[in-house]
Design a protein around this motif. Structure first.
Motif, PDB file in Angstrom:
ATOM      1  N   ASN A   5       1.073   0.589   8.662  1.00  0.00           N
ATOM      2  CA  ASN A   5      -0.113   1.067   7.941  1.00  0.00           C
ATOM      3  C   ASN A   5      -0.984   1.928   8.854  1.00  0.00           C
ATOM      4  N   GLN A  23      -4.575   6.362   1.470  1.00  0.00           N
ATOM      5  CA  GLN A  23      -4.077   5.291   0.603  1.00  0.00           C
ATOM      6  C   GLN A  23      -4.448   5.583  -0.844  1.00  0.00           C
ATOM      7  N   TYR A  36       0.830  -1.202   0.000  1.00  0.00           N
ATOM      8  CA  TYR A  36       0.000   0.000   0.000  1.00  0.00           C
ATOM      9  C   TYR A  36       0.867   1.256   0.000  1.00  0.00           C
TER      10      TYR A  36
END
Length: 387
Positions: free
Chosen positions: A353, A363, A169
């Protein structure tokens, strides 16, 4: 179908021209730097050849080059998994299963001959900062070193038998944005002024010291991960030398506690914003002059964060916030940089994250590192979550 190994100047040229065919109608595609790719396959430039090897091939149909692929293995990488695992990368191919399968078969055959029992792809025969993973979400012009591909590639990989080993990501963040959480900046200022802690940016003059400090941080920060791969001093120094054009001393930060290195942060310049104007990754004399001209004209407005790590004993103490506190001052001074991409973080790292999201990052991209097991009866296992 004719598979041709890349062995001379003619086939090297053809290898770099295949993408021009694949992306001729795709305005999002930005050519890769030919010099950077050639350094990857040069044993004099890439230290991984000391513990591994690489090959490249072209695919020709009816006299026309329609695809390419590379395969490589590195002992440090291959022994990290349940089975010896090699890699494939730099795939470009027309939307045709038979053509793609021929390329995959070629890579698999060579890897098997060299003792491998699986292959990951599409990845790079270098650090995972560059050209790593299959783009599956966020089909737009990519930042420098980020993989771009047509959306049909994922179907070709999956049809052959590849499965997602982990997702990657990427996030967008503007640290000069006054709307970022106030609590974040309060913690950042507090940490940056805490007794015993010091923050300093990289300098080329003292690069040997900083390279060794990075290696120490890297080992402590990532050494506990089951698939940890140590970075060699020579490899890192070569990477810095080859990538000097995308580096800025004030964009690489170190944190020390009582003189000992505990954290590292690095972002690079998005050279793709210039390469897009040049419309070619082959830097001849005139394109090189244009590149330097555009760089001085402050055409580059975007940066890409490629690595940030804090050793375990100091995680959860706001060290990352302290780094951004100092970086914010740099970004305000160098006002033309107004975009920041944080790429990439694996789905196996939920803490990082969550940390990026807590900063207010959004994101924007998803890439997939795929794995193909040669033994089709073997149970496929995804990358383990970092504790």
């Amino acid at each position: 179908m004719q598979v041709i190994q890349v062995t001379d100047k003619k086939t090297v040229d053809a290898f770099h021209k295949v993408p021009e065919k694949i992306y001729r109608n795709d305005s999002n595609w930005i050519p890769s730097l030919r010099m950077m790719i050639e350094n990857t396959f040069n044993p004099q430039r890439n230290a991984r050849f000391k513990t591994g090897d690489a090959r490249r091939w072209l695919l020709k149909i009816n006299g026309e080059y329609v695809g390419r692929i590379a395969a490589f293995y590195d002992e440090n990488y291959s022994v990290s998994y349940d089975q010896p695992t090699g890699c494939c990368g730099f795939l470009e191919c027309i939307n045709d299963e038979a053509a793609a399968f021929k390329l995959f078969d070629t890579a698999k055959k060579w890897l098997k001959e060299n003792g491998m029992e699986a292959m990951d792809g599409p990845v790079n025969f270098d650090e995972n900062f560059f050209y790593w993973g299959l783009l599956s979400n966020g089909f737009k012009p990519q930042t420098f070193g980020m993989q771009y591909n047509p959306n049909y590639y994922k179907k070709l990989f999956e049809a052959y038998g590849f499965k997602t080993y982990y997702e990657q990501y990427s996030y967008a963040l503007d640290i000069t944005n006054p709307d970022l959480p106030g609590r974040f900046w309060k913690i950042a200022e507090w940490v940056s002024k805490k007794p015993g802690y010091s923050f300093e940016h990289f300098s080329f003059k003292n690069q040997d010291k900083y390279i060794n400090d990075f290696i120490e941080i890297h080992k402590k920060a990532w050494g506990g991960h089951g698939n940890y791969k140590p970075i060699e001093y020579k490899l890192l120094k070569g990477l810095i030398k080859n990538a000097k054009i995308i580096l800025d001393e004030e964009f690489m930060w170190y944190v020390y506690h009582n003189g000992k290195p505990i954290a590292f942060y690095m972002q690079i310049l998005d050279l793709n914003q210039i390469i897009q104007k040049l419309k070619s990754g082959h830097l001849n004399f005139w394109r090189a002059l244009k590149l330097m001209y555009y760089k001085k004209r402050k055409v580059i407005t975007r940066c890409r964060v490629i690595v940030m790590g804090v050793i375990p004993a100091y995680q959860g103490k706001g060290i990352e916030s302290g780094i951004f506190y100092h970086l914010k001052k740099v970004m305000q001074k160098k006002w033309w940089y107004n975009e920041m991409e944080m790429s990439w973080v694996g789905d196996f790292n939920p803490k990082m994250n969550a940390l990026f999201k807590s900063f207010g990052a959004t994101q924007t991209l998803t890439h997939n590192t795929m794995r193909y097991l040669f033994d089709r009866e073997k149970v496929f296992v995804k990358a383990p979550i970092i504790d």
